[in-house]
Motif scaffolding. Structure first.
Motif, short mmCIF file in Angstrom:
data_model
loop_
_atom_site.label_atom_id
_atom_site.label_comp_id
_atom_site.label_asym_id
_atom_site.label_seq_id
_atom_site.Cartn_x
_atom_site.Cartn_y
_atom_site.Cartn_z
N MET A 92 74.81 65.82 30.51
CA MET A 92 74.34 64.52 30.93
C MET A 92 75.37 63.45 30.59
N GLN A 93 76.05 63.59 29.45
CA GLN A 93 77.08 62.60 29.11
C GLN A 93 78.23 62.65 30.10
N LYS A 94 78.67 63.86 30.41
CA LYS A 94 79.80 64.04 31.31
C LYS A 94 79.54 63.41 32.68
N HIS A 95 78.32 63.52 33.20
CA HIS A 95 77.97 63.00 34.52
C HIS A 95 77.30 61.63 34.46
N ARG B 121 74.41 60.54 33.02
CA ARG B 121 73.00 60.58 33.37
C ARG B 121 72.17 60.30 32.12
N GLY B 122 70.99 59.76 32.34
CA GLY B 122 70.05 59.52 31.27
C GLY B 122 68.66 59.87 31.75
N ASP C 1 71.01 57.78 37.06
CA ASP C 1 72.45 57.59 37.17
C ASP C 1 72.75 56.30 36.40
N LEU C 2 73.44 56.42 35.28
CA LEU C 2 73.66 55.27 34.41
C LEU C 2 74.58 54.22 35.02
N ALA D 213 68.69 59.86 40.21
CA ALA D 213 69.68 60.82 40.70
C ALA D 213 69.03 62.20 40.77
N ARG D 214 69.35 62.95 41.79
CA ARG D 214 68.82 64.32 41.93
C ARG D 214 69.26 65.17 40.74
#
Length: 92
Positions: free
Chosen positions: A1-4, A6-7, A67-68, A74-75
């Motif tokens: 999740m960090q890499k992309h 996302r939260g 999507d941060l 985000a899917r």
């Protein structure tokens, strides 16, 4: 999740309390997925008396994969969807 980037953004939290335990009583908390959508997820947390199995409380947490950067839903990736699908339980 960090890499992309996302939260997880919770937008609904519900709690139903149906019992109580003495302070020193053992308890069990089980968590499963009650709903898996394209970008949303409902987690169900259930607390029971470890000795009797009696339900003490149930918490439902409904949220969205966020999507941060865009600050929009985000899917879920196919990898996460496949892993999460194995954890889907009946809402009860």
């Amino acid at each position: 999740m960090q890499k992309h980037r996302r939260g997880f953004s919770t937008f609904e939290l519900t709690m139903r309390i149906g019992g109580a335990l003495p302070l020193d009583a053992p308890y069990l908390v089980e968590t499963g997925i009650g709903h898996l959508g394209n970008s949303s997820l409902r987690m169900i947390h259930r607390m029971t008396n470890a000795r009797t199995g009696a339900e003490i409380a149930v918490v439902g947490q409904f949220g969205v994969n966020l999507d941060l950067d865009a600050r929009r839903p985000a899917r879920w990736s196919e990898e996460i969807r496949a892993r999460a699908a194995a954890l889907v339980v009946a809402a009860g």
